[in-house]
Structure formats: structure tokens, C-alpha cells
Design a protein around this motif. Structure first.
Motif, mmCIF file in Angstrom:
data_model
loop_
_atom_site.group_PDB
_atom_site.id
_atom_site.type_symbol
_atom_site.label_atom_id
_atom_site.label_comp_id
_atom_site.label_asym_id
_atom_site.label_seq_id
_atom_site.Cartn_x
_atom_site.Cartn_y
_atom_site.Cartn_z
ATOM 1 N N ALA A 103 0.823 -1.209 0.000
ATOM 2 C CA ALA A 103 0.000 0.000 0.000
ATOM 3 C C ALA A 103 0.859 1.262 0.000
ATOM 4 O O ALA A 103 0.571 2.211 -0.733
ATOM 5 C CB ALA A 103 -0.939 -0.011 1.192
ATOM 6 N N TYR A 104 1.931 1.280 0.798
ATOM 7 C CA TYR A 104 2.780 2.472 0.862
ATOM 8 C C TYR A 104 3.448 2.761 -0.482
ATOM 9 O O TYR A 104 3.534 3.913 -0.900
ATOM 10 C CB TYR A 104 3.837 2.328 1.979
ATOM 11 N N ILE A 105 3.919 1.696 -1.138
ATOM 12 C CA ILE A 105 4.565 1.869 -2.451
ATOM 13 C C ILE A 105 3.549 2.393 -3.477
ATOM 14 O O ILE A 105 3.816 3.328 -4.217
ATOM 15 C CB ILE A 105 5.205 0.541 -2.925
ATOM 16 N N VAL A 106 2.366 1.765 -3.462
ATOM 17 C CA VAL A 106 1.298 2.180 -4.391
ATOM 18 C C VAL A 106 0.916 3.631 -4.136
ATOM 19 O O VAL A 106 0.768 4.425 -5.059
ATOM 20 C CB VAL A 106 0.077 1.223 -4.257
ATOM 21 N N LEU A 107 0.792 3.983 -2.849
ATOM 22 C CA LEU A 107 0.429 5.360 -2.491
ATOM 23 C C LEU A 107 1.504 6.345 -2.924
ATOM 24 O O LEU A 107 1.205 7.430 -3.416
ATOM 25 C CB LEU A 107 0.198 5.474 -0.978
ATOM 26 N N LEU A 108 2.768 5.947 -2.757
ATOM 27 C CA LEU A 108 3.890 6.805 -3.149
ATOM 28 C C LEU A 108 3.824 7.107 -4.646
ATOM 29 O O LEU A 108 3.925 8.260 -5.062
ATOM 30 C CB LEU A 108 5.217 6.113 -2.793
ATOM 31 N N PHE A 109 3.643 6.046 -5.442
ATOM 32 C CA PHE A 109 3.541 6.226 -6.897
ATOM 33 C C PHE A 109 2.313 7.061 -7.251
ATOM 34 O O PHE A 109 2.355 7.886 -8.153
ATOM 35 C CB PHE A 109 3.507 4.862 -7.598
ATOM 36 N N GLY A 110 1.242 6.799 -6.529
ATOM 37 C CA GLY A 110 0.009 7.562 -6.759
ATOM 38 C C GLY A 110 0.215 9.044 -6.531
ATOM 39 O O GLY A 110 -0.168 9.868 -7.354
ATOM 40 N N PHE A 111 0.870 9.380 -5.416
ATOM 41 C CA PHE A 111 1.134 10.784 -5.092
ATOM 42 C C PHE A 111 2.054 11.418 -6.130
ATOM 43 O O PHE A 111 1.794 12.522 -6.614
ATOM 44 C CB PHE A 111 1.784 10.901 -3.705
ATOM 45 N N LEU A 112 3.124 10.688 -6.472
ATOM 46 C CA LEU A 112 4.088 11.199 -7.455
ATOM 47 C C LEU A 112 3.404 11.447 -8.795
ATOM 48 O O LEU A 112 3.568 12.501 -9.400
ATOM 49 C CB LEU A 112 5.240 10.204 -7.636
ATOM 50 N N GLY A 113 2.652 10.467 -9.247
ATOM 51 C CA GLY A 113 1.957 10.574 -10.531
ATOM 52 C C GLY A 113 0.987 11.735 -10.554
ATOM 53 O O GLY A 113 0.955 12.510 -11.506
ATOM 54 N N THR A 114 0.226 11.869 -9.477
ATOM 55 C CA THR A 114 -0.742 12.966 -9.387
ATOM 56 C C THR A 114 -0.012 14.310 -9.422
ATOM 57 O O THR A 114 -0.409 15.230 -10.147
ATOM 58 C CB THR A 114 -1.575 12.855 -8.090
ATOM 59 N N ALA A 115 1.065 14.404 -8.641
ATOM 60 C CA ALA A 115 1.815 15.657 -8.572
ATOM 61 C C ALA A 115 2.371 16.026 -9.943
ATOM 62 O O ALA A 115 2.252 17.179 -10.382
ATOM 63 C CB ALA A 115 2.947 15.531 -7.559
ATOM 64 N N ALA A 161 1.360 14.989 -12.958
ATOM 65 C CA ALA A 161 0.274 15.282 -13.900
ATOM 66 C C ALA A 161 -0.308 16.668 -13.653
ATOM 67 O O ALA A 161 -0.516 17.445 -14.586
ATOM 68 C CB ALA A 161 -0.804 14.215 -13.795
ATOM 69 N N VAL A 162 -0.561 17.006 -12.386
ATOM 70 C CA VAL A 162 -1.137 18.310 -12.044
ATOM 71 C C VAL A 162 -0.162 19.422 -12.422
ATOM 72 O O VAL A 162 -0.549 20.424 -13.025
ATOM 73 C CB VAL A 162 -1.517 18.371 -10.538
ATOM 74 N N TYR A 163 1.114 19.228 -12.110
ATOM 75 C CA TYR A 163 2.131 20.217 -12.428
ATOM 76 C C TYR A 163 2.190 20.474 -13.939
ATOM 77 O O TYR A 163 2.195 21.606 -14.389
ATOM 78 C CB TYR A 163 3.488 19.743 -11.907
ATOM 79 N N ALA A 164 2.210 19.375 -14.710
ATOM 80 C CA ALA A 164 2.283 19.485 -16.165
ATOM 81 C C ALA A 164 1.048 20.183 -16.726
ATOM 82 O O ALA A 164 1.149 21.022 -17.620
ATOM 83 C CB ALA A 164 2.439 18.107 -16.788
ATOM 84 N N LEU A 165 -0.108 19.852 -16.179
ATOM 85 C CA LEU A 165 -1.357 20.475 -16.650
ATOM 86 C C LEU A 165 -1.360 21.979 -16.367
ATOM 87 O O LEU A 165 -1.780 22.774 -17.203
ATOM 88 C CB LEU A 165 -2.565 19.812 -15.991
ATOM 89 N N VAL A 166 -0.875 22.347 -15.197
ATOM 90 C CA VAL A 166 -0.811 23.771 -14.833
ATOM 91 C C VAL A 166 0.137 24.503 -15.783
ATOM 92 O O VAL A 166 -0.162 25.589 -16.266
ATOM 93 C CB VAL A 166 -0.369 23.933 -13.355
ATOM 94 N N GLN A 167 1.278 23.852 -16.081
ATOM 95 C CA GLN A 167 2.247 24.443 -17.006
ATOM 96 C C GLN A 167 1.616 24.681 -18.377
ATOM 97 O O GLN A 167 1.784 25.734 -18.967
ATOM 98 C CB GLN A 167 3.460 23.515 -17.152
ATOM 99 N N ILE A 168 0.885 23.699 -18.878
ATOM 100 C CA ILE A 168 0.249 23.808 -20.188
ATOM 101 C C ILE A 168 -0.797 24.927 -20.168
ATOM 102 O O ILE A 168 -0.855 25.742 -21.069
ATOM 103 C CB ILE A 168 -0.375 22.452 -20.610
ATOM 104 N N ARG A 169 -1.581 24.961 -19.110
ATOM 105 C CA ARG A 169 -2.591 26.018 -18.966
ATOM 106 C C ARG A 169 -1.949 27.387 -19.029
ATOM 107 O O ARG A 169 -2.422 28.285 -19.704
ATOM 108 C CB ARG A 169 -3.290 25.860 -17.614
ATOM 109 N N MET A 170 -0.864 27.557 -18.286
ATOM 110 C CA MET A 170 -0.180 28.848 -18.230
ATOM 111 C C MET A 170 0.348 29.236 -19.601
ATOM 112 O O MET A 170 0.263 30.389 -19.998
ATOM 113 C CB MET A 170 0.964 28.802 -17.210
#
Ligand SMILES: [Zn+2]
Length: 119
Positions: free
Chosen positions: A28-40, A42-51
């Protein structure tokens, strides 16, 4: 589109991680870590594209129309309007009531323009 896929997968990983947290805490911890990283990421990239997109919208310089009176050389500058063309006669002059004419139509290009596109 790939970014949305990453985001969805990351969120799914987060949900999956939380659901197995009690049964398999190590996984669960490994899955959560990847989940957090992936979300971060993706969100960062989307914000960059928006800007970047919003910047591109601002970058488009306005088209200006210059109207001049031949008689008294009174000058009027306004935003370009559909149907404007050079030597088109417009409303009478505010000063001498003589007919005014479009003398120039141009796009205002500012110096900063070049800096905005470093690639
Ligand atoms: Zn005039």
C-alpha cells in the motif's frame, strides 16, 4: 491526453493504496507513493500547459487602425474593425467636419514578443 491518463491512473493507485492499506501495508505504501508522485507530476504538467496557453492568448497583438483627416491632419487611432481598409472614407472629422480616411492598419508588435518565445 496522456497526462489525463497519468492523472487517472495515479488517482486509481491512490484509491487502491488506501483500500489495501490495512491488509497489505507494505504494498500500500509503495502504491500510495507512486500515486502521489503521478498525481503531482500530472497536475504540475497540466498547470504548465494552462499557463502557456493563457500566455499565448495574451501574446496576440492588437490590430490598430489609424484614421486621418487630410485637411487638418487630425489623427485618430482605434482598434481594427471588420471592413476596415486603407483609404476607406469614414465619419467626418471632429475638428473641421471634412471626411476622414483610414491611412494605416497595422499590428502592434512589442519588443517583449521575442523574449516570450525562447524556443
Ligand atoms: Zn479635420
Amino acid at each position: 491526453m496522456t497526462l489525463f491518463l497519468v492523472l487517472v491512473l495515479s488517482l486509481a493507485a491512490l484509491i487502491y493504496g488506501i483500500s489495501i492499506l490495512e491488509t497489505y501495508p507494505d504494498i500500500a505504501y509503495i502504491v500510495l507513493l507512486f500515486g502521489f508522485l503521478g498525481t503531482a507530476i500530472a497536475v504540475y504538467a497540466l498547470v504548465q500547459i494552462r499557463m502557456r496557453l493563457s500566455k499565448l492568448r495574451i501574446v496576440v497583438p492588437p490590430v490598430t487602425t489609424t484614421i486621418e483627416c487630410k485637411k487638418c491632419s487630425f489623427k485618430n487611432v482605434r482598434e481594427f474593425q471588420r471592413g476596415d481598409y486603407i483609404f476607406k472614407e469614414l465619419e467626418p472629422c471632429q475638428k473641421c467636419n471634412d471626411k476622414m480616411m483610414i491611412t494605416a492598419i497595422y499590428r502592434e508588435v512589442k519588443e517583449k514578443e521575442k523574449e516570450r518565445f525562447p524556443y
